[in-house]
Design a protein around this motif. Structure first.
Motif, short mmCIF file in Angstrom:
data_model
loop_
_atom_site.label_atom_id
_atom_site.label_comp_id
_atom_site.label_asym_id
_atom_site.label_seq_id
_atom_site.Cartn_x
_atom_site.Cartn_y
_atom_site.Cartn_z
N LEU A 162 0.84 -1.19 0.00
CA LEU A 162 0.00 0.00 0.00
C LEU A 162 0.88 1.25 0.00
CD1 LEU A 162 -2.48 -1.16 2.80
CD2 LEU A 162 -2.72 -1.47 0.34
N LYS A 163 0.24 2.41 -0.01
CA LYS A 163 1.00 3.66 0.00
C LYS A 163 1.73 3.88 1.32
CE LYS A 163 0.01 5.40 -4.08
NZ LYS A 163 1.06 5.67 -5.10
N HIS A 164 1.12 3.45 2.42
CA HIS A 164 1.70 3.71 3.74
C HIS A 164 1.91 2.43 4.54
CE1 HIS A 164 1.04 7.92 2.91
NE2 HIS A 164 -0.24 7.70 2.71
N GLY A 165 1.87 1.29 3.88
CA GLY A 165 2.06 0.06 4.64
C GLY A 165 1.92 -1.17 3.76
N LEU A 166 1.88 -2.31 4.42
CA LEU A 166 1.63 -3.57 3.77
C LEU A 166 0.32 -4.13 4.28
CD1 LEU A 166 5.16 -5.30 3.90
CD2 LEU A 166 4.16 -3.93 2.06
N SER A 167 -0.27 -5.01 3.50
CA SER A 167 -1.52 -5.66 3.89
C SER A 167 -1.34 -7.17 3.79
CB SER A 167 -2.67 -5.20 2.98
OG SER A 167 -3.88 -5.83 3.34
N ALA A 168 -1.48 -7.84 4.92
CA ALA A 168 -1.35 -9.30 4.97
C ALA A 168 -2.64 -9.92 4.44
CB ALA A 168 -1.07 -9.76 6.39
N ILE A 169 -2.60 -10.39 3.20
CA ILE A 169 -3.80 -10.93 2.57
C ILE A 169 -4.11 -12.35 3.06
CG2 ILE A 169 -4.85 -11.58 0.36
CD1 ILE A 169 -4.62 -8.58 0.84
N TYR A 170 -3.11 -13.23 2.99
CA TYR A 170 -3.33 -14.61 3.44
C TYR A 170 -1.99 -15.30 3.61
CZ TYR A 170 -6.03 -18.91 4.02
OH TYR A 170 -6.63 -20.04 4.55
N THR A 171 -1.92 -16.15 4.62
CA THR A 171 -0.73 -16.95 4.86
C THR A 171 -1.13 -18.41 4.97
OG1 THR A 171 0.41 -15.16 6.04
CG2 THR A 171 1.15 -17.40 6.48
N PHE A 172 -0.38 -19.27 4.31
CA PHE A 172 -0.58 -20.71 4.46
C PHE A 172 0.76 -21.37 4.68
CE2 PHE A 172 -0.58 -19.48 0.00
CZ PHE A 172 0.24 -20.40 -0.64
N TYR A 173 0.74 -22.46 5.46
CA TYR A 173 2.01 -23.04 5.90
C TYR A 173 1.87 -24.54 6.13
CZ TYR A 173 -0.40 -22.07 10.31
OH TYR A 173 -1.33 -21.98 11.31
N SER A 174 3.00 -25.20 6.24
CA SER A 174 3.05 -26.64 6.42
C SER A 174 2.58 -27.04 7.82
CB SER A 174 4.47 -27.15 6.19
OG SER A 174 4.58 -28.51 6.58
N PRO A 175 1.76 -28.07 7.93
CA PRO A 175 1.35 -28.56 9.24
C PRO A 175 2.41 -29.46 9.88
CG PRO A 175 0.30 -29.87 7.54
CD PRO A 175 1.08 -28.80 6.83
N ASN A 176 3.53 -29.66 9.20
CA ASN A 176 4.54 -30.62 9.66
C ASN A 176 5.55 -30.03 10.63
OD1 ASN A 176 3.38 -32.58 7.96
ND2 ASN A 176 4.63 -31.90 6.23
#
Length: 235
Positions: A162-176
């Protein structure tokens, strides 16, 4: 850039709420035909809108204001003791930045995450079509941050600039790797990345006090929430 007063928005019919039982939700969508640039998107983010694929939206439910936009004031953020431990534990991960990624490795990680962590959600079971429409179909100010442990892809954080920051849209990760708490680490990493880029805020989407899946966001303080058309610090 489009003028806000000239934008068109459309409301959905009431549908089952994904977060609170026995609630009906209504979602307000910006006209998908509107040309979206980073300036317009940044302004909409500042007044509580979010992005999913090519769609810009925010909840507009009758008699319910439980979904509250939230953002971390990164320059004032200090890791708590448990967050410091999490940060130190994951310093062996290597992070690389990519434009929208649609390869087998990334999809398999997404599929594994949805099918193990969100069996009770409306995104289960994962599908290639869902993955593409939700994450891959994105504007050019979106970045896929890949986290690797050696040769293994263990997490992906999809993030908008963004103009003044970031936007965390989605995170996915390993269940291991449960001891690594990869979801928490990805947020901590995005906070640090926002700070390194000289920005003020990391937008985390909607905080929902009575929904355990969304209430975790209060762990990242100072947290600002959007109430009555202004941002205030959550006490």
């Amino acid at each position: 850039m489009s003028v806000l007063k000239d934008l068109k928005f459309y409301a959905t019919q009431p549908h089952a709420c994904s977060y609170l039982p026995d609630r009906q939700a209504i979602t307000l969508f910006m006209d998908p035909a509107t040309e979206l640039d980073s300036g317009l998107y940044s302004h909409l983010s500042d007044i509580g809108f979010r992005r999913s694929g090519r769609h810009i939206y925010r909840p507009r439910c009758n008699g319910c204001n439980a979904c509250i936009p939230a953002r971390v004031a990164v320059k004032q953020f200090n890791r708590r003791r448990t967050q410091k431990k999490n940060w130190n534990k994951n310093q062996d991960l290597v992070v690389t930045a990519h434009k929208a990624v649609n390869d087998d490795e990334t999809y398999r990680l997404y599929q594994s995450y949805i099918n193990t962590q969100h069996k009770d959600g409306d995104m289960y079971p994962a599908s290639q079509e869902q993955f593409e429409s939700f994450l891959v179909q994105c504007p050019d100010f979106c970045t896929f941050y890949k986290f690797r442990l050696g040769d293994e892809l263990v997490a992906v954080a999809v993030t908008d600039k963004l103009k003044h920051g970031l936007s965390a849209i989605y995170t996915f990760y390993s269940p291991n790797h449960p001891r690594r708490s990869l979801g928490r680490y990805c947020i901590l990493w995005q906070i640090e990345q926002t700070r390194k880029m000289g920005f003020d805020y990391l937008h985390l989407g909607y905080w929902i006090k009575d929904c355990q899946k969304m209430n975790y966001k209060i762990q990242y303080r100072p947290l600002e929430i959007y109430i009555n058309n202004r941002w205030v610090t959550l006490k």
